[in-house]
Design a protein around this motif. Structure first.
Motif, PDB file in Angstrom:
ATOM      1  N   VAL A   1       0.836  -1.202   0.000  1.00 60.85           N
ATOM      2  CA  VAL A   1       0.000   0.000   0.000  1.00 60.85           C
ATOM      3  C   VAL A   1       0.874   1.257   0.000  1.00 60.85           C
ATOM      4  O   VAL A   1       1.973   1.255   0.554  1.00 60.85           O
ATOM      5  N   THR A   2       0.355   2.294  -0.633  1.00 57.67           N
ATOM      6  CA  THR A   2       1.052   3.582  -0.614  1.00 57.67           C
ATOM      7  C   THR A   2       0.411   4.450   0.457  1.00 57.67           C
ATOM      8  O   THR A   2      -0.820   4.587   0.497  1.00 57.67           O
ATOM      9  N   LEU A   3       1.229   5.000   1.316  1.00 55.02           N
ATOM     10  CA  LEU A   3       0.716   5.853   2.394  1.00 55.02           C
ATOM     11  C   LEU A   3       0.268   7.199   1.839  1.00 55.02           C
ATOM     12  O   LEU A   3       0.877   7.720   0.891  1.00 55.02           O
ATOM     13  N   ALA A   4      -0.772   7.739   2.434  1.00 50.88           N
ATOM     14  CA  ALA A   4      -1.212   9.087   2.066  1.00 50.88           C
ATOM     15  C   ALA A   4      -0.093  10.063   2.457  1.00 50.88           C
ATOM     16  O   ALA A   4       0.641   9.811   3.417  1.00 50.88           O
ATOM     17  N   PRO A   5       0.040  11.169   1.733  1.00 52.03           N
ATOM     18  CA  PRO A   5       1.140  12.109   2.037  1.00 52.03           C
ATOM     19  C   PRO A   5       1.111  12.565   3.502  1.00 52.03           C
ATOM     20  O   PRO A   5       0.043  12.833   4.057  1.00 52.03           O
ATOM     21  N   GLY A   6       2.263  12.621   4.093  1.00 47.95           N
ATOM     22  CA  GLY A   6       2.387  13.117   5.470  1.00 47.95           C
ATOM     23  C   GLY A   6       2.237  12.056   6.536  1.00 47.95           C
ATOM     24  O   GLY A   6       2.453  12.328   7.711  1.00 47.95           O
ATOM     25  N   LEU A   7       1.841  10.850   6.138  1.00 42.45           N
ATOM     26  CA  LEU A   7       1.671   9.790   7.142  1.00 42.45           C
ATOM     27  C   LEU A   7       2.884   8.869   7.150  1.00 42.45           C
ATOM     28  O   LEU A   7       3.578   8.739   6.154  1.00 42.45           O
ATOM     29  N   ASP A   8       3.100   8.233   8.298  1.00 43.29           N
ATOM     30  CA  ASP A   8       4.200   7.283   8.368  1.00 43.29           C
ATOM     31  C   ASP A   8       3.656   5.866   8.508  1.00 43.29           C
ATOM     32  O   ASP A   8       2.446   5.659   8.672  1.00 43.29           O
ATOM     33  N   ALA A   9       4.570   4.897   8.431  1.00 40.24           N
ATOM     34  CA  ALA A   9       4.156   3.487   8.443  1.00 40.24           C
ATOM     35  C   ALA A   9       3.511   3.080   9.762  1.00 40.24           C
ATOM     36  O   ALA A   9       2.836   2.039   9.833  1.00 40.24           O
ATOM     37  N   GLY A  10       3.688   3.900  10.797  1.00 39.61           N
ATOM     38  CA  GLY A  10       3.124   3.580  12.116  1.00 39.61           C
ATOM     39  C   GLY A  10       1.619   3.395  12.067  1.00 39.61           C
ATOM     40  O   GLY A  10       1.055   2.571  12.799  1.00 39.61           O
ATOM     41  N   VAL A  11       0.937   4.131  11.194  1.00 41.03           N
ATOM     42  CA  VAL A  11      -0.518   4.050  11.117  1.00 41.03           C
ATOM     43  C   VAL A  11      -0.963   2.644  10.663  1.00 41.03           C
ATOM     44  O   VAL A  11      -1.958   2.095  11.158  1.00 41.03           O
TER      45      VAL A  11
ATOM     46  N   CYS B   1      -2.453  -3.166  12.211  1.00 36.18           N
ATOM     47  CA  CYS B   1      -2.162  -4.617  12.212  1.00 36.18           C
ATOM     48  C   CYS B   1      -2.020  -5.149  13.636  1.00 36.18           C
ATOM     49  O   CYS B   1      -2.468  -6.268  13.936  1.00 36.18           O
ATOM     50  N   LYS B   2      -1.418  -4.370  14.509  1.00 37.79           N
ATOM     51  CA  LYS B   2      -1.218  -4.833  15.888  1.00 37.79           C
ATOM     52  C   LYS B   2      -2.530  -4.791  16.676  1.00 37.79           C
ATOM     53  O   LYS B   2      -2.692  -5.531  17.654  1.00 37.79           O
ATOM     54  N   GLU B   3      -3.447  -3.923  16.239  1.00 38.46           N
ATOM     55  CA  GLU B   3      -4.740  -3.849  16.905  1.00 38.46           C
ATOM     56  C   GLU B   3      -5.637  -4.997  16.439  1.00 38.46           C
ATOM     57  O   GLU B   3      -6.320  -5.624  17.230  1.00 38.46           O
ATOM     58  N   ARG B   4      -5.606  -5.246  15.123  1.00 40.14           N
ATOM     59  CA  ARG B   4      -6.455  -6.305  14.568  1.00 40.14           C
ATOM     60  C   ARG B   4      -5.658  -7.609  14.478  1.00 40.14           C
ATOM     61  O   ARG B   4      -5.366  -8.109  13.393  1.00 40.14           O
ATOM     62  N   LEU B   5      -5.314  -8.136  15.654  1.00 37.86           N
ATOM     63  CA  LEU B   5      -4.527  -9.365  15.685  1.00 37.86           C
ATOM     64  C   LEU B   5      -5.282 -10.547  15.071  1.00 37.86           C
ATOM     65  O   LEU B   5      -4.676 -11.505  14.599  1.00 37.86           O
ATOM     66  N   ASP B   6      -6.635 -10.454  15.072  1.00 38.85           N
ATOM     67  CA  ASP B   6      -7.429 -11.538  14.501  1.00 38.85           C
ATOM     68  C   ASP B   6      -7.151 -11.717  13.003  1.00 38.85           C
ATOM     69  O   ASP B   6      -7.344 -12.799  12.454  1.00 38.85           O
ATOM     70  N   LEU B   7      -6.671 -10.650  12.337  1.00 38.30           N
ATOM     71  CA  LEU B   7      -6.376 -10.750  10.902  1.00 38.30           C
ATOM     72  C   LEU B   7      -5.015 -11.406  10.647  1.00 38.30           C
ATOM     73  O   LEU B   7      -4.701 -11.777   9.515  1.00 38.30           O
ATOM     74  N   GLU B   8      -4.219 -11.524  11.674  1.00 42.09           N
ATOM     75  CA  GLU B   8      -2.889 -12.147  11.602  1.00 42.09           C
ATOM     76  C   GLU B   8      -2.017 -11.478  10.541  1.00 42.09           C
ATOM     77  O   GLU B   8      -1.416 -12.136   9.693  1.00 42.09           O
ATOM     78  N   LEU B   9      -2.011 -10.157  10.570  1.00 44.91           N
ATOM     79  CA  LEU B   9      -1.219  -9.403   9.598  1.00 44.91           C
ATOM     80  C   LEU B   9      -0.100  -8.657  10.311  1.00 44.91           C
ATOM     81  O   LEU B   9      -0.182  -8.389  11.502  1.00 44.91           O
ATOM     82  N   ALA B  10       0.916  -8.331   9.552  1.00 42.40           N
ATOM     83  CA  ALA B  10       2.003  -7.487  10.080  1.00 42.40           C
ATOM     84  C   ALA B  10       2.430  -6.545   8.967  1.00 42.40           C
ATOM     85  O   ALA B  10       2.247  -6.851   7.784  1.00 42.40           O
ATOM     86  N   ALA B  11       2.956  -5.406   9.356  1.00 47.13           N
ATOM     87  CA  ALA B  11       3.349  -4.408   8.367  1.00 47.13           C
ATOM     88  C   ALA B  11       4.847  -4.148   8.432  1.00 47.13           C
ATOM     89  O   ALA B  11       5.422  -4.070   9.516  1.00 47.13           O
ATOM     90  N   THR B  12       5.465  -4.056   7.265  1.00 44.05           N
ATOM     91  CA  THR B  12       6.891  -3.724   7.194  1.00 44.05           C
ATOM     92  C   THR B  12       7.069  -2.638   6.145  1.00 44.05           C
ATOM     93  O   THR B  12       6.630  -2.826   5.003  1.00 44.05           O
ATOM     94  N   PRO B  13       7.684  -1.518   6.510  1.00 46.97           N
ATOM     95  CA  PRO B  13       7.961  -0.522   5.473  1.00 46.97           C
ATOM     96  C   PRO B  13       8.860  -1.143   4.398  1.00 46.97           C
ATOM     97  O   PRO B  13       9.771  -1.918   4.733  1.00 46.97           O
ATOM     98  N   GLU B  14       8.597  -0.833   3.142  1.00 46.43           N
ATOM     99  CA  GLU B  14       9.368  -1.470   2.066  1.00 46.43           C
ATOM    100  C   GLU B  14      10.859  -1.165   2.206  1.00 46.43           C
ATOM    101  O   GLU B  14      11.700  -2.025   1.966  1.00 46.43           O
ATOM    102  N   THR B  15      11.170   0.056   2.639  1.00 44.46           N
ATOM    103  CA  THR B  15      12.584   0.410   2.820  1.00 44.46           C
ATOM    104  C   THR B  15      13.207  -0.462   3.921  1.00 44.46           C
ATOM    105  O   THR B  15      14.347  -0.877   3.814  1.00 44.46           O
TER     106      THR B  15
END
Lengths: 175, 389
Positions: free
Chosen positions: B218-228, B233-247
């Motif tokens: 996904v591409t972040l909206a301008p001004g936002l960081d990967a923390g969002v 992902c950490k809130e919706r643990l039921d989805l079993e997802l994790a996020a990693t910035p591409e860099t």
């Protein structure tokens, strides 16, 4: 020499302006009220004393209802980076879970997802608008990976009943 | 100014032409050493550049929990893209379309026409949304793949170890037991994507009998960081997802390749060291054959320092010429050559840093290589030097 004398008028002018500003204030009446602050000072979420009757993460996830006040204890852990960068949010894991390695115990790399997820929950500090405080939890709370924390806060469940987070009102970091 | 008289500049230059055979051999040896240095530095620079340009700071990869180290092992439900597009506020949108690209990524056997043995290729199943998220990708030849077609990265032929003709537009590849026609070629500013083969996601899922995907980029909206995204992902643990910035993903790969880079630099030092010894050997030969000449120069009044500087001048001139020849060869033949690597492929890069290191090593070889033989020759008493045969 010429180089130095050319600068004197500027120095005098600056001094006169500075003196003038200082003298006029009191003469015109009472000092103006302090300008309204655009940002509220960051609230202190850190507790100095450990809250009593803390429960484990597994128990709280099972028992707590939406919006219920809870006190929960756990390790800051659950992934390689349990503390979300730039935000006052992090995940904690039940103390009963055995870590897999000594070097980075917070990763729980060999623990199956089925075991880890029910023992893990996100803790976040929110502002008056309900948004997560945009300050790194490391600096705001003084925590780091594998810190043991006791969190007092409110349980949050989504519409499907999934336990999503604990909105913290106070956090005690065990020494 | 120096307090002593230097040998004329032309004297050293002429000396090189007085013994053309020896000079050419020395030049050849030095050129070879510097060329090897260029190859090693070009390899390291190419690898570093490829990984450095591979991550987009505005792109976050959403994958399965624990799948961040190797995206090939990640498996998430295909509906994740739609769910994330609907749930995430931080994703860039244009006219209602979210910049979210569901992708199936795997390493698998790829066969080209006329080749008996298949080769390991990197295949990515994509949708048209990929072009929204992968901003650096540019179709440079042919067209976007339709059903049963594949879009080939510029370095995919190097990754497969095949000639460019094997992946020309219109040729056929076999992936997962199915034939795919090459619809076009793409470039991605030298990033790791250039070693991949892109085909329609649904076709790849059908060919592999899979319904899941590996990740959603996904591409972040301008001004936002990967923390969002990380917070979601950490809130919706039921989805079993994790996020990693591409860099961050490519930075972790760079960490994995640190031993390779260290080894490459070590190799460069060894090559340069060997070059110094080769230079020493040649210069010893050159100086020993000129002992009488050096003694004569001392007799006519040139100081030992002046003669030493003259010898260094000769050696450095030769080394500089060797470095220039090596640099030209490197720029013409080595720069841009594709190299297959575990993660994909990259091109050897003879950039300004590589040129500086290569030419610097060449000059250092000349300077250091001339010192010991010069000192040895000049320690000999003048009378003995004049008598030497």
């Amino acid at each position: 020499m010429t180089k130095y004398t050319k600068g004197w008028p500027i120095v005098f002018l600056s001094a006169a302006l500075a003196t003038g500003c200082g003298e006029q204030g009191p003469a015109d009446g009472p000092p103006p009220a302090a300008a309204p602050r655009t940002e509220a000072a960051p609230r202190s979420y850190r507790l100095s004393e450990e809250p009593a009757a803390a429960k484990g993460v597994i128990a709280v996830r099972k028992e707590a209802k939406d919006d219920q006040e809870v006190v929960v204890v756990g390790h800051v852990a659950g992934s390689k980076e349990p503390i979300i960068a730039g935000r006052a949010a992090f995940t904690i894991v039940d103390l009963s879970l055995e870590p897999c390695e000594d070097e980075r115990p917070w990763v729980y790399c060999c623990t199956p997802k089925e075991e880890l997820i029910p023992a893990m929950v996100m803790v976040k500090c929110v502002d008056e608008q309900g948004k997560t405080v945009a300050q790194d939890a490391r600096s705001l709370l003084g925590i780091k990976e594998w810190s043991t924390v006791v969190v007092r806060g409110r349980a949050v469940r989504d519409d499907d009943g999934n336990f999503t987070a604990i909105v913290a009102s106070g956090i005690y970091v065990k020494p | 100014m120096l307090g002593f008289r230097l040998l004329p500049w032309e004297y050293g230059v002429r000396n090189l032409f007085r013994r053309p055979g020896r000079s050419v051999l020395t030049l050849g040896g030095l050129t070879l050493v510097v060329l090897l240095v260029f190859v090693v530095v070009g390899f390291v620079r190419g690898l570093e550049t490829s990984l450095a340009v591979s991550g987009d700071p505005r792109v976050v990869l959403i994958h399965s929990l624990g799948g961040g180290d190797n995206l090939e092992n990640s498996s998430i439900p295909a509906r994740s893209a739609a769910l994330l597009s609907a749930s995430l506020e931080g994703v860039q949108r244009r006219q209602g379309t979210a910049y979210a690209s569901p992708e199936l990524f795997l390493g698998t056997n790829v066969s080209t026409e006329g080749d008996a043995e298949p080769a390991m290729g990197a295949v990515r199943g994509i949708t048209p949304a990929a072009i929204l998220v992968r901003r650096r990708v540019q179709v440079i030849e042919g067209a976007w793949p339709k059903a049963g077609e594949v879009l080939v990265g510029r370095l995919a032929s190097a990754k497969l170890g095949r000639g460019a003709a094997a992946l020309a537009v219109g040729r056929t590849l076999a992936i997962e037991g199915q034939s795919w026609r090459v619809s076009g070629h793409f470039a991605a500013t030298g990033s790791a994507l250039e070693a991949e083969l892109w085909c329609p996601l649904e076709d790849l899922q059908r060919a592999m009998k899979r319904q899941d995907i590996s990740l959603v980029a996904v591409t972040l909206a301008p001004g936002l960081d990967a923390g969002v995204i990380d917070e979601f992902c950490k809130e919706r643990l039921d989805l079993e997802l994790a996020a990693t910035p591409e860099t961050g993903y490519y930075a972790s790969l760079q960490k994995h390749y640190k031993p390779v880079r260290t080894l490459a630099w070590l190799m460069m030092c060894l090559v340069a060291g060997a070059g110094v010894f080769a230079g020493l050997n040649t210069m010893y030969g050159s100086v020993v054959g000129r002992i009488r000449e050096l003694a004569t120069l001392q007799t006519v009044g040139f100081s030992r320092r002046a003669i030493t500087i003259g010898l260094i001048q000769e050696a450095t001139l030769l080394a500089a010429a060797g470095a220039v020849v090596a640099a030209v060869i490197a720029l013409l033949l080595i720069n841009g050559a594709a190299v297959r690597f575990t993660s994909g492929a990259f091109v050897l890069r003879i950039d300004s840093v590589a040129l500086l290191i290569g030419c610097g090593t060449g000059l250092m070889l000349g300077f250091v290589g001339a010192l010991p033989p010069a000192f040895k020759a000049l320690r000999m008493p003048i009378i003995e030097g004049l008598k030497a045969v």
